[in-house]
Scaffold this motif. Structure first.
Motif, PDB file in Angstrom:
ATOM      1  N   MET A   1       1.017  -0.973  -0.110  1.00  0.00           N
ATOM      2  CA  MET A   1      -0.038  -0.281   0.063  1.00  0.00           C
ATOM      3  C   MET A   1       0.480   1.224  -0.277  1.00  0.00           C
ATOM      4  O   MET A   1       1.876   1.604   0.670  1.00  0.00           O
ATOM      5  CB  MET A   1      -0.955  -0.492   1.255  1.00  0.00           C
ATOM      6  N   LYS A   2       0.568   2.554  -0.570  1.00  0.00           N
ATOM      7  CA  LYS A   2       1.409   3.786  -0.788  1.00  0.00           C
ATOM      8  C   LYS A   2       0.479   4.525   0.787  1.00  0.00           C
ATOM      9  O   LYS A   2      -0.594   3.944   0.996  1.00  0.00           O
ATOM     10  CB  LYS A   2       0.857   3.864  -1.946  1.00  0.00           C
ATOM     11  N   ASN A   3       1.484   5.713   0.459  1.00  0.00           N
ATOM     12  CA  ASN A   3       0.749   6.535   1.782  1.00  0.00           C
ATOM     13  C   ASN A   3      -0.489   7.023   1.522  1.00  0.00           C
ATOM     14  O   ASN A   3      -0.712   7.422   0.620  1.00  0.00           O
ATOM     15  CB  ASN A   3       2.007   7.481   2.165  1.00  0.00           C
TER      16      ASN A   3
ATOM     17  N   GLU B   1      -5.752   1.602   3.382  1.00  0.00           N
ATOM     18  CA  GLU B   1      -6.903   0.985   2.763  1.00  0.00           C
ATOM     19  C   GLU B   1      -7.849  -0.307   3.070  1.00  0.00           C
ATOM     20  O   GLU B   1      -7.275  -0.913   2.423  1.00  0.00           O
ATOM     21  CB  GLU B   1      -6.258   1.164   0.663  1.00  0.00           C
ATOM     22  N   SER B   2      -8.306  -0.120   4.087  1.00  0.00           N
ATOM     23  CA  SER B   2      -9.488  -1.163   4.566  1.00  0.00           C
ATOM     24  C   SER B   2      -9.211  -2.505   3.588  1.00  0.00           C
ATOM     25  O   SER B   2      -8.667  -3.810   4.107  1.00  0.00           O
ATOM     26  CB  SER B   2     -10.128  -1.125   5.729  1.00  0.00           C
ATOM     27  N   PRO B   3     -10.243  -2.477   2.657  1.00  0.00           N
ATOM     28  CA  PRO B   3     -10.552  -3.233   2.336  1.00  0.00           C
ATOM     29  C   PRO B   3      -9.603  -4.442   1.445  1.00  0.00           C
ATOM     30  O   PRO B   3      -9.653  -4.873   1.466  1.00  0.00           O
ATOM     31  CB  PRO B   3     -11.690  -3.107   1.155  1.00  0.00           C
ATOM     32  N   LYS B   4      -8.477  -3.354   1.139  1.00  0.00           N
ATOM     33  CA  LYS B   4      -7.091  -4.718   0.569  1.00  0.00           C
ATOM     34  C   LYS B   4      -6.498  -4.692   1.715  1.00  0.00           C
ATOM     35  O   LYS B   4      -6.526  -5.810   1.579  1.00  0.00           O
ATOM     36  CB  LYS B   4      -6.277  -3.311  -0.192  1.00  0.00           C
TER      37      LYS B   4
ATOM     38  N   THR C   1      -9.275   3.014  10.215  1.00  0.00           N
ATOM     39  CA  THR C   1      -9.462   1.601   9.189  1.00  0.00           C
ATOM     40  C   THR C   1     -10.470   2.341   7.672  1.00  0.00           C
ATOM     41  O   THR C   1     -10.704   1.991   7.267  1.00  0.00           O
ATOM     42  CB  THR C   1     -10.730   1.057  10.127  1.00  0.00           C
ATOM     43  N   GLY C   2     -10.280   4.039   8.103  1.00  0.00           N
ATOM     44  CA  GLY C   2     -10.516   4.863   7.144  1.00  0.00           C
ATOM     45  C   GLY C   2     -12.290   5.100   7.462  1.00  0.00           C
ATOM     46  O   GLY C   2     -13.493   5.496   7.038  1.00  0.00           O
ATOM     47  N   VAL C   3     -12.738   5.215   8.821  1.00  0.00           N
ATOM     48  CA  VAL C   3     -13.528   5.879   9.210  1.00  0.00           C
ATOM     49  C   VAL C   3     -13.253   7.428   9.530  1.00  0.00           C
ATOM     50  O   VAL C   3     -12.882   7.460   9.933  1.00  0.00           O
ATOM     51  CB  VAL C   3     -14.568   5.002  10.326  1.00  0.00           C
ATOM     52  N   GLU C   4     -14.427   8.063   9.800  1.00  0.00           N
ATOM     53  CA  GLU C   4     -13.449   9.765  10.519  1.00  0.00           C
ATOM     54  C   GLU C   4     -14.949  10.244  11.348  1.00  0.00           C
ATOM     55  O   GLU C   4     -16.562   9.650  11.522  1.00  0.00           O
ATOM     56  CB  GLU C   4     -14.351  10.441   9.037  1.00  0.00           C
TER      57      GLU C   4
ATOM     58  N   PHE D   1     -11.796   4.147  -2.497  1.00  0.00           N
ATOM     59  CA  PHE D   1     -11.419   4.083  -1.149  1.00  0.00           C
ATOM     60  C   PHE D   1     -11.451   5.495  -0.131  1.00  0.00           C
ATOM     61  O   PHE D   1      -9.728   5.431   0.008  1.00  0.00           O
ATOM     62  CB  PHE D   1     -11.269   3.020  -0.292  1.00  0.00           C
ATOM     63  N   SER D   2     -11.802   6.009   0.478  1.00  0.00           N
ATOM     64  CA  SER D   2     -11.593   7.378   1.330  1.00  0.00           C
ATOM     65  C   SER D   2     -12.469   7.685   2.516  1.00  0.00           C
ATOM     66  O   SER D   2     -13.377   7.077   2.230  1.00  0.00           O
ATOM     67  CB  SER D   2     -12.366   8.329   0.530  1.00  0.00           C
ATOM     68  N   PRO D   3     -11.989   8.155   3.781  1.00  0.00           N
ATOM     69  CA  PRO D   3     -13.005   8.025   5.046  1.00  0.00           C
ATOM     70  C   PRO D   3     -13.992   8.629   4.989  1.00  0.00           C
ATOM     71  O   PRO D   3     -14.817   8.982   4.054  1.00  0.00           O
ATOM     72  CB  PRO D   3     -11.720   8.946   5.433  1.00  0.00           C
TER      73      PRO D   3
END
Ligand code: FAD
Length: 452
Positions: free
Chosen positions: A163-165, A330-333, A354-357, A406-408
């Motif tokens: 995964m990239k930053n 990128e949680s789904p991955k 995890t990608g929640v906000e 995928f974004s928060p």
């Protein structure tokens, strides 16, 4: 029952504190590693658990909104963060806002009552391998939040493989001393407040057309704080800085945080051209924050521009708006469908990473991840709530992702599967139906799960 397994949690923020509570309540020993106050993040100010770094709002209450339903589901699962929030609540209309110091104190008090709870004040720099964890029968839950940095960040990258930053910015709104706000130029009211209802909780600062236009011009010309070289501006849509909104068009702010709709100025009997809202920050009502005023304008510019608003001419800014980095994976991955890493199934992820906000959303994922781990420790099965529930929808978004990039994401009714309604049903009624279905499905799920 003697439980052989032990869980290490990295980070005593919203997610980590909630997770610790859920695990301890299930009888599982917890070691919580929190680096504050030994080492601080860019946004935290104290060494306390579950510190709120910006707004003091947990958003809407009641079962007719996504955020309200989410909190009700969490309460049904004995959420420490929401229960503590209710105990520490301050007036905020229909929203749940909290006294941040009291919240943190309640959380610490509740966790420290368990004999099998250990808190270590240290920065975690490495995570054991799967083989090591199998040997010791331990699990790790990483909940180090949006400001995770340093060696732990590198460990996260390693767990994420290729995964990239990924990062973007959240922005902080200014806080003002209550006794420096000129009450002759503002009125107390909640949006859409009806005649005869109790006095509203929000302080509203009406602006005329001329004042509004000058305000927008000032924002557009203001000097901004520079970004660090390693950062690039990639804002989350729901948390845009005011200058970014102003750049999108002169009217944009009037349809955003400066929306006058539903705020009737008693001195004119009308809605103003635009209206700034201030919300109480603490139980003693000594501090007010500017609602939706995230900004990266330089502090001097903020003082100069905000002081032109009549009610704020003499305002003392206890905190200026600012802007911060946000890290998430990128949680789904990279995660399994139970919040564990594909690369190490004894290491789990929770919270904003995890990608929640948002505070409540982060705590919700902490709660669910902890219950999954508890079931693993107790050798039981655990199924997450279905995606028609609020918690399930949030978990589903994180673990399965969306159609696009995928974004928060914060909690909203759009995360739920569509509700097939009769043709003539209006939008508001459809939303209510979605909430009702969510509550019914949540109750049915709760009765069916083994660990609850
Ligand atoms: C500047 C800013 C403003 C925000 N404003 C809002 C807002 O107004 N409303 C809202 O709902 N959400 C807001 N958020 C998002 C908010 O931070 C998160 O929603 C929430 O706090 C995340 O919870 P968390 O438990 O994932 O992380 P956090 O609450 O940040 O907790 C992470 C914890 O881990 C600790 N930690 C980090 N690294 C290590 C390590 N290596 N070893 C040990 N401990 C470590 C930290 O000290 C921290 O206590 C904001 C975020 C930021 C950064």
């Amino acid at each position: 029952v003697r439980i052989g397994s032990k869980v290490h949690i990295v980070g005593g923020g919203l997610a980590g504190s909630e997770a610790a509570w859920q695990l301890l309540s299930a009888g599982i020993p917890v070691v919580l590693h929190e680096m504050r106050p030994v080492k601080m993040t860019e946004a935290h100010k104290t060494g306390g658990l579950a510190e709120l770094v910006c707004s003091n709002s947990f958003k809407a209450q009641g079962s007719d909104s996504a955020s309200g339903c989410l909190k009700e589901e969490m309460l049904a699962l004995d959420s420490l963060i929401i229960n503590s929030g209710l105990k520490a609540s301050v007036p905020a209309g229909k929203a749940l806002a909290v006294d941040r110091i009291l919240l943190s104190e309640y959380v610490s008090e509740k966790l420290s009552q368990f004999a099998h709870f250990t808190k270590i004040e240290e920065e975690v720099t490495s995570i054991p391998t799967l083989q090591q964890l199998e040997k010791t029968d331990e699990y790790w839950l990483i909940a180090s939040g949006p400001l995770t940095h340093g060696d732990l960040y590198q460990q996260l990258l390693a767990l994420c493989g290729e995964m990239k930053n990924l990062y973007f910015y959240d922005a902080i709104a200014p806080v003002i001393a209550a006794d420096t706000i000129n009450r002759d130029f503002c009125f107390k009211a909640d949006r859409y407040q009806k005649d005869g209802e109790k006095e509203g909780d929000y302080l509203n600062l009406p602006l005329s057309k001329e004042q509004y236009e000058e305000f927008i011009d000032d924002i557009l010309k203001a000097e901004m704080s520079p970004l660090h070289n390693f950062e690039k501006a990639n804002y989350f849509e729901a948390c845009l800085p005011i200058e970014v909104m102003a750049e999108r068009g002169k009217e944009t702010l009037r349809f955003g945080p400066l929306k006058p709709v539903g705020l009737v100025d008693p001195s004119t009997g009308k809605e103003a051209h635009a209206c700034i809202q201030l919300r109480c920050e603490n139980k003693d009502e000594t501090m007010y924050s500017m609602v939706g005023f995230q900004t990266k304008m330089k502090w001097g510019e903020q003082k100069r521009i905000f002081s032109k608003i009549p009610a704020l001419a003499e305002a003392e800014f206890l905190r200026f708006g600012s802007i911060h980095r946000n890290t998430y994976v990128e949680s789904p991955k990279v995660l399994n469908k139970d919040f564990s890493f594909k690369s190490n199934s004894r290491v789990f992820l929770a919270g904003q990473l995890t990608g929640v906000e948002g505070y409540v959303e982060s705590a919700a994922i902490g709660l669910l991840a902890a219950r999954v781990i508890a079931a693993r420790c107790l050798h039981k099965d655990y199924s997450l709530p279905p995606p028609t529930t609020m918690m399930g929808a949030l978990a589903h978004y994180v673990l399965a992702g969306s159609a696009g990039e995928f974004s928060p994401m914060n909690i909203n009714l759009g995360l739920l599967p569509p509700y097939v309604a009769p043709k003539r049903m209006g939008r508001a009624d459809r939303r209510l139906k979605q909430c009702e279905r969510s509550q019914e499905d949540f109750q049915a799920w709760k009765q069916s799960v083994v660990v609850n």
